[in-house]
Design a protein around this motif. Structure first.
Motif, PDB file in Angstrom:
ATOM      1  N   ARG D 144       1.000  -1.218  -0.029  1.00 39.60           N
ATOM      2  CA  ARG D 144      -0.071  -0.210  -0.142  1.00 39.60           C
ATOM      3  C   ARG D 144       0.869   1.316  -0.079  1.00 39.60           C
ATOM      4  O   ARG D 144       1.861   1.302   0.724  1.00 39.60           O
ATOM      5  CB  ARG D 144      -0.878   0.003   1.326  1.00 39.60           C
ATOM      6  N   LEU D 146       2.271   4.678   0.942  1.00 41.43           N
ATOM      7  CA  LEU D 146       2.052   5.639   2.003  1.00 41.43           C
ATOM      8  C   LEU D 146       2.407   7.184   1.541  1.00 41.43           C
ATOM      9  O   LEU D 146       1.796   7.894   1.954  1.00 41.43           O
ATOM     10  CB  LEU D 146       2.702   5.136   3.094  1.00 41.43           C
ATOM     11  N   GLY D 223      -5.249   7.998   2.173  1.00 45.44           N
ATOM     12  CA  GLY D 223      -4.468   8.299   3.385  1.00 45.44           C
ATOM     13  C   GLY D 223      -2.968   8.471   3.015  1.00 45.44           C
ATOM     14  O   GLY D 223      -1.959   9.018   3.611  1.00 45.44           O
ATOM     15  N   ALA D 224      -2.634   8.275   1.497  1.00 48.39           N
ATOM     16  CA  ALA D 224      -1.343   8.417   1.188  1.00 48.39           C
ATOM     17  C   ALA D 224      -1.101   9.858   1.029  1.00 48.39           C
ATOM     18  O   ALA D 224      -2.158  10.734   0.775  1.00 48.39           O
ATOM     19  CB  ALA D 224      -1.124   7.837  -0.045  1.00 48.39           C
ATOM     20  N   THR D 247       3.841   0.003   2.431  1.00 47.80           N
ATOM     21  CA  THR D 247       4.099  -0.782   3.456  1.00 47.80           C
ATOM     22  C   THR D 247       4.941  -2.170   3.248  1.00 47.80           C
ATOM     23  O   THR D 247       5.637  -2.468   4.169  1.00 47.80           O
ATOM     24  CB  THR D 247       2.469  -1.629   3.822  1.00 47.80           C
ATOM     25  N   GLU D 248       5.270  -2.396   1.884  1.00 46.91           N
ATOM     26  CA  GLU D 248       6.177  -3.342   1.651  1.00 46.91           C
ATOM     27  C   GLU D 248       7.406  -2.925   0.903  1.00 46.91           C
ATOM     28  O   GLU D 248       8.022  -3.879   0.615  1.00 46.91           O
ATOM     29  CB  GLU D 248       5.248  -4.697   0.689  1.00 46.91           C
ATOM     30  N   VAL D 357      -5.201   1.832   9.684  1.00 51.97           N
ATOM     31  CA  VAL D 357      -4.235   1.204  10.175  1.00 51.97           C
ATOM     32  C   VAL D 357      -4.390  -0.101   9.924  1.00 51.97           C
ATOM     33  O   VAL D 357      -5.546  -0.666   9.749  1.00 51.97           O
ATOM     34  CB  VAL D 357      -3.400   1.333  11.523  1.00 51.97           C
ATOM     35  N   ASP D 358      -3.294  -1.022   9.792  1.00 53.39           N
ATOM     36  CA  ASP D 358      -3.414  -2.558   9.521  1.00 53.39           C
ATOM     37  C   ASP D 358      -3.438  -3.261  10.938  1.00 53.39           C
ATOM     38  O   ASP D 358      -2.537  -3.231  11.686  1.00 53.39           O
ATOM     39  CB  ASP D 358      -2.108  -3.164   8.927  1.00 53.39           C
ATOM     40  N   MET D 359      -4.513  -3.857  11.420  1.00 55.55           N
ATOM     41  CA  MET D 359      -4.440  -4.538  12.601  1.00 55.55           C
ATOM     42  C   MET D 359      -4.115  -6.086  12.214  1.00 55.55           C
ATOM     43  O   MET D 359      -5.137  -6.699  11.960  1.00 55.55           O
ATOM     44  CB  MET D 359      -6.053  -4.483  13.280  1.00 55.55           C
ATOM     45  N   LEU D 368       0.029  -7.832  16.254  1.00 61.96           N
ATOM     46  CA  LEU D 368       1.529  -7.629  15.961  1.00 61.96           C
ATOM     47  C   LEU D 368       1.820  -5.870  15.654  1.00 61.96           C
ATOM     48  O   LEU D 368       1.378  -5.571  14.677  1.00 61.96           O
ATOM     49  CB  LEU D 368       2.078  -8.650  14.740  1.00 61.96           C
ATOM     50  N   ILE D 369       2.807  -5.439  16.030  1.00 63.03           N
ATOM     51  CA  ILE D 369       3.066  -4.111  15.833  1.00 63.03           C
ATOM     52  C   ILE D 369       4.457  -4.383  14.799  1.00 63.03           C
ATOM     53  O   ILE D 369       4.445  -3.681  13.769  1.00 63.03           O
ATOM     54  CB  ILE D 369       3.551  -3.272  17.148  1.00 63.03           C
ATOM     55  N   LYS D 370       5.522  -5.156  15.194  1.00 65.18           N
ATOM     56  CA  LYS D 370       6.612  -5.113  14.661  1.00 65.18           C
ATOM     57  C   LYS D 370       7.284  -6.315  15.075  1.00 65.18           C
ATOM     58  O   LYS D 370       7.419  -7.206  15.835  1.00 65.18           O
ATOM     59  CB  LYS D 370       7.490  -4.002  15.091  1.00 65.18           C
ATOM     60  N   MET D 382       7.100  -6.851  18.745  1.00 64.16           N
ATOM     61  CA  MET D 382       6.345  -5.834  19.457  1.00 64.16           C
ATOM     62  C   MET D 382       4.939  -6.201  19.608  1.00 64.16           C
ATOM     63  O   MET D 382       4.541  -6.431  18.370  1.00 64.16           O
ATOM     64  CB  MET D 382       6.713  -4.552  18.968  1.00 64.16           C
ATOM     65  N   LYS D 384       0.741  -5.601  20.741  1.00 59.87           N
ATOM     66  CA  LYS D 384      -0.017  -4.801  21.576  1.00 59.87           C
ATOM     67  C   LYS D 384      -1.353  -5.634  21.899  1.00 59.87           C
ATOM     68  O   LYS D 384      -1.875  -6.205  21.204  1.00 59.87           O
ATOM     69  CB  LYS D 384      -0.614  -3.512  20.548  1.00 59.87           C
TER      70      LYS D 384
END
Lengths: 396, 396, 396, 396
Positions: D144, D146, D223-224, D247-248, D357-359, D368-370, D382, D384
């Motif tokens: 995606r 950004l 959102g970009a 995102t990738e 955001v990507d949940m 997962l955050i990271k 990381m 949440k």
């Protein structure tokens, strides 16, 4: 030779230690503090540090300690620094100085009233490239500085507290914007007043409350604009670049991804490449000496030489305060969606600068707009008639 | 902490001093020797060195001296080192070790018989980039090393003695080829025997007796070839690049001209840019911390840590001897115009290695030559029939 | 507008077709020949070519055909070209012209006796970068050319016949050395005679008879040296770089891997990136318009404009013959392990050039060796006394 | 084959002509219009164009003309296009389409009502690099999108009318921002709605009324954010770079200053290097084929192939209209100093997109955050906590 108490053993504490103990330096870390105590003990063992503790006061009040290094999460800076001020110890504090300008101001006042030496550990203005580039700008290489760009982007920080706004004070802007802001100031001139700020900040990807991406423009009294770009959504490693554009020149710095070190490997070797590198196969861009390339070596040299020679270091808590004030303005602007003034209770630089265009006389009748060599080898000038404002071109 | 006597105050002596006294290092230069005495005195004053002399023996025999650093013109290395051996002092000697292999052998023998610590100051294998790249090669990043290229080219050295074959031992090859040879050895493996050499050398531009341009190929027992390119006729600054190619990967290092630091300035500022930069206007490519980028910092760290920890440093006089032997073969080849063997009286590495192709089984019938993804997304293999040697291709 | 018969439908035939039919060109491929006939038919269908055949003579003798394009394996060039000469058709032949110089000579003689237009399809001297760089060299940008480097390295060719010495005439040298040799000639001057050759060639990795890696030095009568590096063992994509060094300047060209197009992607997308790219994940370096970047567009424009304007194209069969003669010398040298002369039955360029150093008067007493700005801002000269040859330095 | 009437013979008219008549293209410019007539005559002579005039209508109404190319100053676009619509001729118009969105809308309506083929000559989305990069983004290389950055900066345009706001409609933003805006749209997706704009614009250096430097952020419905940087105050040549972050993945394009073509020359040769190069000595960065690198070749190929194949070209007058609408919003924002909406009377793309955001589920309890590989080789995540929002880290 100086003796340190190091507070904090995360990534930044490790970088500081690698720098302070590397390359046969004469200074000594003799006390380390971390919570839980086990992590302090492990760190002390690994780095051959004689004393460790999980209590800030114990480390700070150690009578052998000359200097306290604050490498703690942001929300703990104030407490630790105030304690050090009380103990009359010199303090070096990692970036950002505080969660916001009000807190930074309190820290600055405390340090100045205590009369201690205070250094703001903004390593990225100390990279060898940046130091030399700043020197060139001061010598006139770029003429009048018009614009700077500082960009730091990667896939997000290593420790949990960074992701929690309450502990860090914000998101990508607080984590990395403080670097970019101070780099811009350093190129434009630290005695030039930052006037106002326009900032966009958004949470585009990560499931967090704080921004994971932000862009800010900071306008200085000289007319120069400092562009700040930070992101935790970047893919491909750590994007760490600066640019400067002035009336007479341009500078481009790449600190991490394209530095003349390029590797292709057909498959993974399972080894570490460089900080925030995402892969260990295919084309890789390692950094030789990360500690040096990130400015840690020159930063501590400046701090400790300054202390011994009784002069101010390049970065003091006042600088940390200015950066926090700019970040506060960024957050206000991101919320109000318009330019916001930078609120500084006290300004220690130049006052009353004017920004304005260069009116260059071409002859009695015209101003010179531009002079250019054309593909056919002729020289063309663009001129503005003084009396009428009419713009003409001619070959000379 | 170690105390040095520094012999020689030319460019290399200055670089050593900047490195040894920089970044809060704990070691001390306490005696400096140069001819005439005036230059020793000036140097001592500038760098805050307590003692100076124009007499080698005085500096070497100083009872406080732990280590003698030889930063003299090539033709004086032997005399100084033998004196140090007699005095029982540790010695670090700049590159090349000697005028030729016979002299290098004599030096090596003297040092080993004296039992002193001896380090060969080959800084360019110690640049942070090179150290990390060598580490990656050892970890398998490039697979089996097949080829290295090391290139050093600029517009010629700064001191008169370099241009005089009698004092230097040769031309560009002796000045810079020693770097390139040892860089190649370091990537291929210092325990792999250099077998033979093909070298072209010519005096293309400068009115001197020695070569101002040379290219050499050095074949190692493993089948790897190290390509060495040196020139005093290069325009555009200092070209300092290395490449490695192996069965699984590739490395490219640029140490000077394209390192992520780029500057445009419309006019001269009259300031120094970087070593051997030809101009200070237009597009410039400065180097941030030259001493660090050239490997001096890490070199002295290795030397002094090794001495204290009683281990061999990365570069010893034996390495200096091997390099001299390879350079001797280069000069012979440039003269005989054919491959010449590298003559080593003693080889301390691996023996009896074989070089050979990889026969990779594809299946019972075929060896695999190559596997490739084509533009149309299909995978194609190139196969060699074991029984007949016929080569076929097919999509899988 | 011209009409072509295309012989051969492999990768090179495809590139030629993409170039000839792309960007609204007015020329037409109206007959294509390939074995088996099925591949000719498929190709004709795909590219909208009206006629196809598996018979060389049918395609060549087609009365509508103006020009025959030979895009066949090396061992078939002679047969096809002689047939075209007999038919009185113009011929464009892919590189290398022939399996060796003797065969190339035969081809050249036949073409010249038939009076046809003959073009040697050496695309890499036609890349837009190379054309502009050659122009700059001719205009004096580099002064007197001293050295060129041309490197082509990848993981090996796409078709089986390349790997078979009998069909191709050799290995990496025949496949890619022909490019590098002609690039070197083009920079040094195509009217400067190539005198002798030193070449190393080895089979390091692939299970084949021919060399998979070779390095050659070609010495020209002007004293310039052309360095040729070819490898089928390179990892990381296609390494396609040229360098030129002269008394007044330097050129560096990168045609494929670092051209200002850089991509990082976290995972494979399964799509084609660029010719010989090894991976489609991680950091990628695509090429925008491959056909244009490889010189095909400008090559055919030159060929066809030359034919219409009745002038010689940039590359003729005579050039192809010279290249084959140099490659023959390379193979001899790789075998005899010494310098070998380039044997040219007929030389059409300048004769009797001398190579020699520049004796620049500094004043009555001295020649100038070098003039340099030092770090301290002073200017230093290196001088050679005319009467004694003694070299001195002084600041001016 | 198509026949053109070319209106305008300035730099852009020359570039169009070089492209249309180069590389054996089949299309023909058969009528050229310029004021004064003398410049039309000279141009016709130089480029072998049969007819010339100083009257727009004469050129447009020429019965042999298929297509009118508008290469006039901005303030003349509307008049010329409306005339062509009336004559029923197809029209290709250079950038920007009009002085503002209202005028652009009028032009678009006229063209659509006349039913003619209309192409917007936005060459920079047609550079071979950009086309390939857009293709990669569409295939998912970056995930995606950004953020995009498009930068065009140099020392100012070549013709007097550009510097006069009345004739051009504005300053650097109108001159170059239109390129950057459309490049951003092309990467983000031309069917994604541009929602609002924040823009800074200033006159920092040149004695003119319009802005010589501007920076804009354009927020899209997805959102970009598209970042636009334009300057007429840049020194060092033409800075023409684009970046994409998703995102990738990430893309970096350099079109002009660092493209793998690098030259050092010790002195001026008096020859042309590349468009807007400031010097011809020192380190130079030429461009091989400027017409091709700037996208002109592929642009006309798309335009003319589209016309013949009765499909829409990549860039139509509707695109020109959108770009004008975004520029209008930029100027409003520069004046109001806050975000301003992009006002589009008609939107032809997707509606109602949401940004968010990507949940990513890590397990039942955590998002997962990271996920990251650490220097010690361990993998750290990381996370949440879904119920509490607490962020934790752990090694897996």
């Amino acid at each position: 030779m100086k003796k340190f108490s190091l507070l904090g053993t995360g990534l930044i504490g490790t970088f500081y230690t690698m720098s302070l103990l590397g390359q046969r330096r004469k200074d000594i870390i003799h006390h380390v503090c971390s919570v839980p105590e086990e992590s302090a003990r492990d760190f002390a063992l690994k780095w051959n540090i004689p004393k460790y503790t999980d209590d800030l006061r114990t480390a700070i009040d150690d009578p052998d300690t000359d200097i306290v290094i604050v490498a703690l999460p942001n929300y703990l800076h104030k407490e630790a620094i105030l304690m050090a001020c009380k103990a009359g110890k010199h303090v070096l504090c990692t970036k950002p100085l505080a969660l916001n300008a009000a807190e930074a101001r309190e820290i600055l006042d405390a340090a100045e009233q205590a009369g201690i030496f205070h250094g703001y550990l903004e390593d990225l203005v100390y990279t060898p490239k940046t130091l030399k580039a700043i020197g060139m700008v001061r010598q006139g290489t770029c003429g009048r500085v018009l614009w700077t760009r500082s960009r730091e982007a990667h896939s997000g920080p290593h420790s949990a507290w960074f992701w929690d706004k309450k502990q860090s004070g914000g998101g990508a802007l607080v984590d990395m914007g403080c670097h970019c802001i101070e780099i811009g100031r350093s190129f434009i001139g630290k005695d030039i007043r930052p006037v106002e700020v326009m900032c966009w900040a958004d949470t585009q990807v990560k499931p967090i409350e704080a921004e994971d991406h932000a862009i800010a423009l900071i306008r200085y009294e000289s007319g120069a604009v400092s562009q700040v770009e930070v992101s935790w959504n970047f893919r491909g490693g750590m994007d760490l670049r600066d640019e400067v554009s002035g009336t007479e020149g341009t500078i481009r710095l790449d600190h991490w991804l394209r530095t003349g070190f390029e590797v292709y490997t057909s498959g993974s070797t399972g080894n570490y490449v460089s900080e925030k590198t995402e892969t260990d196969a295919g084309w890789l861009f390692p950094v030789g000496d990360e500690v040096h390339a990130l400015g840690y070596s020159d930063m501590f040299t400046d701090m400790l030489d300054s202390l011994e020679q009784e002069r101010e270091p390049r970065e003091t808590f006042y600088d940390g305060y200015v950066v926090n004030a700019i970040m506060d303005a960024c957050y206000r602007s991101a919320s109000t969606r318009k330019w916001e003034p930078v609120e500084l209770a006290e300004w220690r630089g130049q006052e009353g600068l004017s920004s304005g265009v260069d009116m260059i006389d071409y002859d009695e009748k015209y101003f010179l707009i531009k002079k250019e060599k054309m593909p056919d080898g002729k020289t063309k000038v663009m001129l503005k008639e003084k009396s009428t404002g009419t713009i003409i071109q001619k070959y000379i």
